[in-house]
Design an enzyme around this catalytic site. Structure first.
Site, PDB file in Angstrom:
ATOM      1  N   GLU A 238       3.685  -0.481   3.833  1.00  0.00           N
ATOM      2  CA  GLU A 238       3.263   0.859   3.442  1.00  0.00           C
ATOM      3  C   GLU A 238       4.468   1.658   2.953  1.00  0.00           C
ATOM      4  O   GLU A 238       5.513   1.656   3.589  1.00  0.00           O
ATOM      5  CB  GLU A 238       2.652   1.591   4.645  1.00  0.00           C
ATOM      6  CG  GLU A 238       1.465   0.894   5.275  1.00  0.00           C
ATOM      7  CD  GLU A 238       0.144   1.289   4.655  1.00  0.00           C
ATOM      8  OE1 GLU A 238       0.119   2.171   3.777  1.00  0.00           O
ATOM      9  OE2 GLU A 238      -0.877   0.712   5.055  1.00  0.00           O
TER      10      GLU A 238
ATOM     11  N   HIS B 141       0.831  -1.204   0.000  1.00  0.00           N
ATOM     12  CA  HIS B 141       0.000   0.000   0.000  1.00  0.00           C
ATOM     13  C   HIS B 141       0.862   1.249   0.000  1.00  0.00           C
ATOM     14  O   HIS B 141       2.039   1.212   0.346  1.00  0.00           O
ATOM     15  CB  HIS B 141      -0.871   0.054   1.269  1.00  0.00           C
ATOM     16  CG  HIS B 141      -2.038  -0.845   1.236  1.00  0.00           C
ATOM     17  ND1 HIS B 141      -3.297  -0.410   0.932  1.00  0.00           N
ATOM     18  CD2 HIS B 141      -2.148  -2.172   1.470  1.00  0.00           C
ATOM     19  CE1 HIS B 141      -4.133  -1.429   0.985  1.00  0.00           C
ATOM     20  NE2 HIS B 141      -3.461  -2.510   1.312  1.00  0.00           N
TER      21      HIS B 141
END
Length: 159
Positions: free
Chosen positions: A87, A14
């Site tokens: 992330e 992500h």
């Protein structure tokens, strides 16, 4: 897939809009006997292999109620102990020579390569590798590492 073969790791990729650096969210293995802090080993090794790109200190292994339906938590509940969301920040990096810079395509390619290399190291079947992981877990416990504030420990004396 889990019914057909062992799944050893899951990682959802992500972008993050507020925190800096590249880091992971994981699942704290509270309920797994003898596996305390095991979920922190792979991200710690990734940090050691890419200290200017990946931040272990920014990782978090706590499972918040609002995240119970995320892929990493669902897969973890299915029995995959190493289940993460990695992330990469839109805000750039605060690490070393990369501080106050935006992440580039090359940074993403490099972290992908380092992720794969670390994965190969982590799952090396040499018995010494398992002893090393146990030592790392012990040192993490000694230093007071926990799900919300993982402690970056020295592992330079391990090969």
């Amino acid at each position: 897939l889990i019914e057909e073969r062992q799944v050893v790791m899951f990682c959802d990729l992500h972008a993050h809009s507020r925190k800096s650096n590249i880091f992971m969210y994981g699942c704290e293995g509270k309920g797994h006997e003898g596996r305390k802090l095991q979920e922190q080993i792979f991200p710690l090794l990734l940090h050691k292999n890419a200290p200017e790109k990946f931040s272990f200190e920014d990782c978090n292994f706590n499972i918040q109620r609002s995240k119970e339906n995320t892929a990493r938590v669902v897969v973890w509940l299915m029995g995959v102990e190493n289940s993460y969301t990695m992330e990469a920040s839109f805000c750039g990096s605060s690490l070393g020579s990369r501080a106050n810079t935006h992440l580039t395509v090359k940074d993403f390619e490099d972290i992908g390569q380092t992720f794969c290399e670390t994965l190969l190291d982590y799952y090396n079947e040499d018995p010494r590798n398992e002893r090393m992981k146990l030592k790392i877990c012990s040192r993490l416990m000694e230093q007071g590492s926990n799900a919300e504030q993982p402690k970056n420990i020295d592992i330079s004396d391990y090969s």
